[in-house]
Design a protein around this motif. Sequence first.
Motif, PDB file in Angstrom:
ATOM      1  N   VAL A  81       0.752  -1.333  -0.053  1.00 56.90           N
ATOM      2  CA  VAL A  81       0.096   0.046   0.085  1.00 56.90           C
ATOM      3  C   VAL A  81       0.920   1.156  -0.078  1.00 56.90           C
ATOM      4  CG1 VAL A  81      -0.203   0.167   2.532  1.00 56.90           C
ATOM      5  CG2 VAL A  81      -1.766   1.203   1.195  1.00 56.90           C
ATOM      6  N   VAL A  82       0.539   2.285  -0.973  1.00 57.67           N
ATOM      7  CA  VAL A  82       1.240   3.226  -0.858  1.00 57.67           C
ATOM      8  C   VAL A  82       0.722   4.457   0.001  1.00 57.67           C
ATOM      9  CG1 VAL A  82       1.936   5.339  -2.551  1.00 57.67           C
ATOM     10  CG2 VAL A  82       1.722   3.071  -3.374  1.00 57.67           C
ATOM     11  N   SER A  83       1.659   5.011   1.066  1.00 61.53           N
ATOM     12  CA  SER A  83       1.084   5.962   2.019  1.00 61.53           C
ATOM     13  C   SER A  83       2.411   6.851   2.053  1.00 61.53           C
ATOM     14  CB  SER A  83       1.038   5.265   3.252  1.00 61.53           C
ATOM     15  OG  SER A  83       1.105   5.837   4.261  1.00 61.53           O
ATOM     16  N   ALA A  84       1.715   7.987   2.785  1.00 56.44           N
ATOM     17  CA  ALA A  84       2.891   9.103   3.012  1.00 56.44           C
ATOM     18  C   ALA A  84       3.536   8.544   4.207  1.00 56.44           C
ATOM     19  CB  ALA A  84       1.910  10.225   3.891  1.00 56.44           C
ATOM     20  N   GLN A  85       4.608   9.018   4.096  1.00 52.87           N
ATOM     21  CA  GLN A  85       5.822   8.534   5.336  1.00 52.87           C
ATOM     22  C   GLN A  85       5.032   8.680   6.545  1.00 52.87           C
ATOM     23  OE1 GLN A  85       7.778  10.907   7.378  1.00 52.87           O
ATOM     24  NE2 GLN A  85       8.420   9.027   8.575  1.00 52.87           N
ATOM     25  N   THR A  86       4.277   9.963   6.792  1.00 53.84           N
ATOM     26  CA  THR A  86       3.665  10.082   8.095  1.00 53.84           C
ATOM     27  C   THR A  86       2.273   9.489   8.236  1.00 53.84           C
ATOM     28  OG1 THR A  86       2.689  12.069   6.891  1.00 53.84           O
ATOM     29  CG2 THR A  86       4.513  12.460   8.264  1.00 53.84           C
ATOM     30  N   PRO A 135       6.774  10.726  -0.597  1.00 54.99           N
ATOM     31  CA  PRO A 135       6.985  12.062   0.161  1.00 54.99           C
ATOM     32  C   PRO A 135       5.689  12.670   0.486  1.00 54.99           C
ATOM     33  CG  PRO A 135       8.499  11.954  -1.829  1.00 54.99           C
ATOM     34  CD  PRO A 135       7.493  10.674  -2.081  1.00 54.99           C
ATOM     35  N   GLN A 136       5.713  13.637   1.569  1.00 55.88           N
ATOM     36  CA  GLN A 136       4.446  14.413   2.176  1.00 55.88           C
ATOM     37  C   GLN A 136       4.761  15.643   2.453  1.00 55.88           C
ATOM     38  OE1 GLN A 136       3.999  14.935   5.578  1.00 55.88           O
ATOM     39  NE2 GLN A 136       6.109  14.544   5.927  1.00 55.88           N
ATOM     40  N   ARG A 137       3.714  16.423   2.294  1.00 58.52           N
ATOM     41  CA  ARG A 137       3.793  17.870   3.042  1.00 58.52           C
ATOM     42  C   ARG A 137       2.737  17.953   3.932  1.00 58.52           C
ATOM     43  NH1 ARG A 137       5.756  18.238  -2.075  1.00 58.52           N
ATOM     44  NH2 ARG A 137       3.820  19.120  -3.001  1.00 58.52           N
ATOM     45  N   GLU A 138       3.052  18.209   5.054  1.00 52.42           N
ATOM     46  CA  GLU A 138       1.976  18.401   6.058  1.00 52.42           C
ATOM     47  C   GLU A 138       0.929  17.270   5.987  1.00 52.42           C
ATOM     48  OE1 GLU A 138       0.467  22.496   5.746  1.00 52.42           O
ATOM     49  OE2 GLU A 138       2.235  23.222   6.762  1.00 52.42           O
ATOM     50  N   GLY A 139       1.537  16.040   5.923  1.00 54.46           N
ATOM     51  CA  GLY A 139       0.677  14.889   6.225  1.00 54.46           C
ATOM     52  C   GLY A 139      -0.018  14.532   4.775  1.00 54.46           C
ATOM     53  N   ILE A 152      -0.249  13.616   0.673  1.00 49.17           N
ATOM     54  CA  ILE A 152       0.533  13.177  -0.491  1.00 49.17           C
ATOM     55  C   ILE A 152      -0.047  13.916  -1.770  1.00 49.17           C
ATOM     56  CG2 ILE A 152       1.142  10.971   0.262  1.00 49.17           C
ATOM     57  CD1 ILE A 152      -0.825   9.858  -1.587  1.00 49.17           C
ATOM     58  N   PHE A 153       0.682  14.042  -2.742  1.00 43.30           N
ATOM     59  CA  PHE A 153       0.195  14.833  -4.050  1.00 43.30           C
ATOM     60  C   PHE A 153       0.284  13.805  -5.211  1.00 43.30           C
ATOM     61  CE2 PHE A 153       1.413  17.716  -0.866  1.00 43.30           C
ATOM     62  CZ  PHE A 153       0.264  18.620  -0.809  1.00 43.30           C
ATOM     63  N   ALA A 154      -0.563  14.065  -6.236  1.00 43.02           N
ATOM     64  CA  ALA A 154      -1.041  13.231  -7.403  1.00 43.02           C
ATOM     65  C   ALA A 154       0.470  13.150  -8.129  1.00 43.02           C
ATOM     66  CB  ALA A 154      -2.131  13.936  -8.300  1.00 43.02           C
ATOM     67  N   SER A 155       1.106  14.234  -8.286  1.00 43.72           N
ATOM     68  CA  SER A 155       2.341  14.323  -9.146  1.00 43.72           C
ATOM     69  C   SER A 155       3.547  13.230  -8.612  1.00 43.72           C
ATOM     70  CB  SER A 155       2.972  15.689  -9.348  1.00 43.72           C
ATOM     71  OG  SER A 155       3.198  16.129  -8.191  1.00 43.72           O
ATOM     72  N   GLU A 156       3.726  13.420  -7.347  1.00 39.41           N
ATOM     73  CA  GLU A 156       4.626  12.472  -6.792  1.00 39.41           C
ATOM     74  C   GLU A 156       4.090  11.075  -6.895  1.00 39.41           C
ATOM     75  OE1 GLU A 156       6.856  15.842  -3.791  1.00 39.41           O
ATOM     76  OE2 GLU A 156       5.128  14.831  -3.291  1.00 39.41           O
ATOM     77  N   LEU A 157       3.079  10.967  -6.484  1.00 41.01           N
ATOM     78  CA  LEU A 157       2.310   9.600  -6.459  1.00 41.01           C
ATOM     79  C   LEU A 157       2.577   8.885  -8.065  1.00 41.01           C
ATOM     80  CD1 LEU A 157       0.509   7.231  -5.599  1.00 41.01           C
ATOM     81  CD2 LEU A 157      -1.529   8.526  -6.305  1.00 41.01           C
ATOM     82  N   GLU A 158       2.348   9.701  -8.962  1.00 37.58           N
ATOM     83  CA  GLU A 158       2.356   9.134 -10.408  1.00 37.58           C
ATOM     84  C   GLU A 158       3.662   8.978 -10.508  1.00 37.58           C
ATOM     85  OE1 GLU A 158       0.359  11.342 -13.344  1.00 37.58           O
ATOM     86  OE2 GLU A 158       0.792   9.697 -14.695  1.00 37.58           O
ATOM     87  N   ALA A 159       4.797   9.842 -10.337  1.00 42.44           N
ATOM     88  CA  ALA A 159       6.069   9.637 -10.437  1.00 42.44           C
ATOM     89  C   ALA A 159       6.577   8.077  -9.867  1.00 42.44           C
ATOM     90  CB  ALA A 159       6.817  10.788  -9.907  1.00 42.44           C
ATOM     91  N   PHE A 160       6.108   8.056  -8.633  1.00 40.40           N
ATOM     92  CA  PHE A 160       6.520   6.869  -7.925  1.00 40.40           C
ATOM     93  C   PHE A 160       5.984   5.714  -8.538  1.00 40.40           C
ATOM     94  CE2 PHE A 160       5.467   3.402  -4.947  1.00 40.40           C
ATOM     95  CZ  PHE A 160       6.722   3.122  -4.307  1.00 40.40           C
ATOM     96  N   VAL A 161       4.892   5.508  -9.212  1.00 35.81           N
ATOM     97  CA  VAL A 161       4.054   4.587  -9.789  1.00 35.81           C
ATOM     98  C   VAL A 161       4.816   4.091 -11.099  1.00 35.81           C
ATOM     99  CG1 VAL A 161       2.056   3.116 -10.294  1.00 35.81           C
ATOM    100  CG2 VAL A 161       2.282   4.628  -8.223  1.00 35.81           C
ATOM    101  N   SER A 162       4.897   5.147 -11.716  1.00 35.20           N
ATOM    102  CA  SER A 162       5.514   5.289 -13.195  1.00 35.20           C
ATOM    103  C   SER A 162       6.758   4.559 -13.070  1.00 35.20           C
ATOM    104  CB  SER A 162       5.698   6.580 -13.760  1.00 35.20           C
ATOM    105  OG  SER A 162       4.316   7.193 -14.077  1.00 35.20           O
ATOM    106  N   ARG A 163       7.849   5.180 -12.278  1.00 33.17           N
ATOM    107  CA  ARG A 163       9.118   4.349 -12.044  1.00 33.17           C
ATOM    108  C   ARG A 163       9.104   2.942 -11.583  1.00 33.17           C
ATOM    109  NH1 ARG A 163      10.528   9.100  -8.924  1.00 33.17           N
ATOM    110  NH2 ARG A 163      10.220   7.801  -7.057  1.00 33.17           N
ATOM    111  N   PHE A 164       7.967   2.668 -10.794  1.00 33.85           N
ATOM    112  CA  PHE A 164       8.044   1.153 -10.652  1.00 33.85           C
ATOM    113  C   PHE A 164       7.873   0.266 -11.812  1.00 33.85           C
ATOM    114  CE2 PHE A 164       5.182  -2.668 -10.081  1.00 33.85           C
ATOM    115  CZ  PHE A 164       6.078  -3.335  -9.495  1.00 33.85           C
TER     116      PHE A 164
END
Lengths: 325, 325, 325, 325
Positions: D55-60, D82-86, D88-100
């Motif tokens: 499961v993908v989750s914010a570090q926090t 990564p997260q900011r103030e708890g 997550i953001f679509a762009s970073e989620l997409e980058a993570f999953v695309s890289r996978f």
Amino acid sequence: MEQNSGYCCDRYCASAAEKIKEACACPEAEIFFLVGGTQANQVVIDTVLAPYEGVVSAQTGHVNSHEAGAIEFTGHKVLEIPQREGKIFASELEAFVSRFWQDGNHEHMVFPGMVYISHPTEYGTLYSKKELEDISAVCRKFNMPLYLDGARLAYGLAAPGTDVTLQDVARLCDVFYIGGTKCGAFFGEAVVFTRLPMPKYFVTRVKQHGALLAKGHILGIQFDTLFTDGLYFKIGEHAIKLAQILRKGFADAGLELYIDSPTNQQFVELPDSILQKLTERNIVYRFWEKNAPDKTVVRFVTSWATKEESVEKLAAVLKELMAGC
Amino acid sequence: MEQNSGYCCDRYCASAAEKIKEACACPEAEIFFLVGGTQANQVVIDTVLAPYEGVVSAQTGHVNSHEAGAIEFTGHKVLEIPQREGKIFASELEAFVSRFWQDGNHEHMVFPGMVYISHPTEYGTLYSKKELEDISAVCRKFNMPLYLDGARLAYGLAAPGTDVTLQDVARLCDVFYIGGTKCGAFFGEAVVFTRLPMPKYFVTRVKQHGALLAKGHILGIQFDTLFTDGLYFKIGEHAIKLAQILRKGFADAGLELYIDSPTNQQFVELPDSILQKLTERNIVYRFWEKNAPDKTVVRFVTSWATKEESVEKLAAVLKELMAGC
Amino acid sequence: MEQNSGYCCDRYCASAAEKIKEACACPEAEIFFLVGGTQANQVVIDTVLAPYEGVVSAQTGHVNSHEAGAIEFTGHKVLEIPQREGKIFASELEAFVSRFWQDGNHEHMVFPGMVYISHPTEYGTLYSKKELEDISAVCRKFNMPLYLDGARLAYGLAAPGTDVTLQDVARLCDVFYIGGTKCGAFFGEAVVFTRLPMPKYFVTRVKQHGALLAKGHILGIQFDTLFTDGLYFKIGEHAIKLAQILRKGFADAGLELYIDSPTNQQFVELPDSILQKLTERNIVYRFWEKNAPDKTVVRFVTSWATKEESVEKLAAVLKELMAGC
Amino acid sequence: MEQNSGYCCDRYCASAAEKIKEACACPEAEIFFLVGGTQANQVVIDTVLAPYEGVVSAQTGHVNSHEAGAIEFTGHKVLEIPQREGKIFASELEAFVSRFWQDGNHEHMVFPGMVYISHPTEYGTLYSKKELEDISAVCRKFNMPLYLDGARLAYGLAAPGTDVTLQDVARLCDVFYIGGTKCGAFFGEAVVFTRLPMPKYFVTRVKQHGALLAKGHILGIQFDTLFTDGLYFKIGEHAIKLAQILRKGFADAGLELYIDSPTNQQFVELPDSILQKLTERNIVYRFWEKNAPDKTVVRFVTSWATKEESVEKLAAVLKELMAGC
């Protein structure tokens, strides 16, 4: 046609264990032979940790990124801490563990139960003896075993400039494994418990993980051979020598190293046009990561089996192709 | 010095798989090579079952009794049903599964999700083709895959009087494994999915179990050899021939068989005084069970490596010792 | 509107624990409150066992048959031993455990790590004090904790003729739970560690199982109430009184008991034609098992909430219907 | 004294489910009631994921940091992004999953199988409708269910300036839970499957996790009440109103907010000397983190049960103490 006792209770395993203990200068070590690296990591981490504990690792650690969740499969969390070029550092480890114990709510969190490092790391980098000593000191302060993944240990021990010996590893870690698969064996990893007793009923737990090799003497024979007449160390030296030729080849071709690795893994960022030409010439590389639209970081690896002529050919080809850029 | 792709994606594994498919007369089969028997059982059962399902097995089944809980380690229950001489029977299997589905409370119970049998069984006994067909029919009626543990399959296929062929196994089971470890290989089991697709992302799941061999071609080479020129079958025939000599030896010595096994495992109950004398003469047997104060059931096993002279010596020794009783 | 500390660290839980310790005559007991019975079994068994151990249980034990594999879900095997009317016996337990330790191959098997019994059992039957003492003695001989599932303990303690008290349970077992859910509470089970220390970081492990109740004082309030002025025992007595009326009703109707249960669960085999008529009259029973084509064993259960008039109505209806057979 | 069917098959659960479906404007939703938040997360994530998925989750994220490893306990990895103030953001989620998916070696990695977010987050912050839509779009692009932890959902829905409604949550997520424990119930979380079918044999799997409440109607009654006459929303509004008073109090006292939270969790960094004085005056706060030697970030939380006078007293005390600094 020789008959041997099963499950690593044979004379070859016994002999290999004796030789490894001697090489480690650790007569009280306990040794068990497993088949593969992910298996060794899974079995060691699961059997050493208490059920409420996780293993601290660099974000890039093999157990955290490239073992298909084999650690979590056994119920344990991998606790990520920051890394630089694949290495963790004592100060950040101490900060992480201190924060855990200071948190009033830590009974709702995963306890840091052991620390995982790899040497060489997944980026081919090495710890200095000072760095290992510092990490080891933090581990002992917090009563966490230090576990070293030595899948490529032979190449780390033979690297130019390293001040870390096998005896240092045995002394500073509580348990580690000496990689066979990547260092000349068909398969096999020797798990060495130095400052930690082998977990109770270890054979049963290995069996429970599906990891007990019936004809364990096949493991024993390989490690007995690797630790006879310094073969394990020679294998490392050969690969390192060739990796150094490769590094010089990169420099001659005007290529900058992506990571300054002293071991047998070399990372370089190449234009995609050149990568295509390498493929056309049947030169194999491994995609590592992509940080620019028209360039790619790739990895080349030398081993016990690499021939000098292959490395020289690659160096020559790169020089030629880069000259044409 | 030959370089091969890793993780069973090499030409030897491909060739071995082709030969096995041909031997099974099952061109659509999918094959994967694993290292050991408990590992194969664990990986197959865990990847085929849904999380709410267990595997039905004889109480004496290897997965239920001698794998240190490797199945439960992956979260699945072994659902015991009665057995006779290591075999389960279609009628009792059907009764068990029917009772489950009729129970109004079955959502609070473990679902029977697949059926495990071994052939030969842990007692050396064999299913007849009719018995296998009946079990297979019950499995298909209830939509449960039938899984056959073929750790000693070579010895079953070569047994006198058996009407079960490798093709029958492939046709009546949904997945099974062809044992290498006990049938001439250093290690290795070939998992054959015939009527069931290989589970999705099987390589990932094998890796997650710590069971993926990096240099998979070592497995491929062994199975390619075993399935060239009928070697696998010849190995079985050799062991069976010697087991028959042993059976005759028992009879000549006036000993009754504990179980009437047509395969390479032979069970006999011997006076403890004689067992002691065997030990003195360096004859190795395996303790099986004790049903009387002064006698013990022991097991003798022949294999591809057993020499005819060894078997004859044992027969002669038993005759001599029993005569002195 | 009252504010309390979370996670069972409140004054109600503390008070309930004190009252339970007093009722058990075990001042050194440690107590934790969980929500449900399967959860209690899962948490206790998983946290007490070592990873290479399983729990010994009657084949009919709740953990073995009606918890959807909750024990195996945590990686542990349930080791079945024979039972009679839901009870295990010291002699068979000792035989089973002795065989394990005598087996030369036991490192390939699941270690018997604790013993599970239920009192009353799943069949409403009870252990005598002598039987419990004998089982406890075997457990201590082999250093296996004895764990008693007291889901229906109130009804066992109140049964006519029993010589087992709550103090006996506390003295002979190492850990047990006092059932709330089935004995008057909305939910809740009080786990009592008497001769075994509460496992290390128990709160963390409870949390890890998803079993930690945030507003734990809701558990505390219930158990504090149940153990004030003997309410828990009175609840048991009420249900038992009604169960005795029911038993007499069965006898008056000419029905034989399927099992001679002294507690609140009563089992009787009824013609299917009569069962249908019960359903028509909105009388609820639970299907238990079917051993004949036209008859079914069913279970009736009385509780703290059962009214005397309901039981008398059932007795009258059965008498009427059976007379018409 | 009312008798109800067990395991959430009662009329209260049915009625509560109907009201929740209406509030969600999602008539096809499937709803199940569980006891606690960690339990809900564990059961949902484990039953929705395939065994090779994490499961993908914010570090926090709560599942990653404060559930004692309850997700890993079921064999699944939490994949940190990564997260900011708890958040997550679509762009970073997409980058993570695309890289996978681009990684040639991804079969050796844990597959991203679903995405976990909390709303409000662990820092009290909220997603905007646009942010949720973007995350949802990435999830659908990669066929990953989106799961929202609504432990504090009532407080998020009532926050000033939010444009996210319960219907939006139901439409953009595939499964989420409506928190009861933190929003006025004694305990209980309503798991709502909107765009994802409830996993097969869900009752069995809930039981297997030890999470099935026998007297499920106690859950039903609470949620039926919370979703009658908008009580759930009123509870949120009350807490938010008080949190706003608190925020104004911080400002009046000259304190800067540590995080700009629009919900019922308020974070502020206070001098340690003032914290000590708060303790002396019996004012309760929760330690959050320490970023300076003489100051500490603490959390204050309002709820359905907080009284206006308590909040005003805290504001006055802080003003007084800060004035004295």
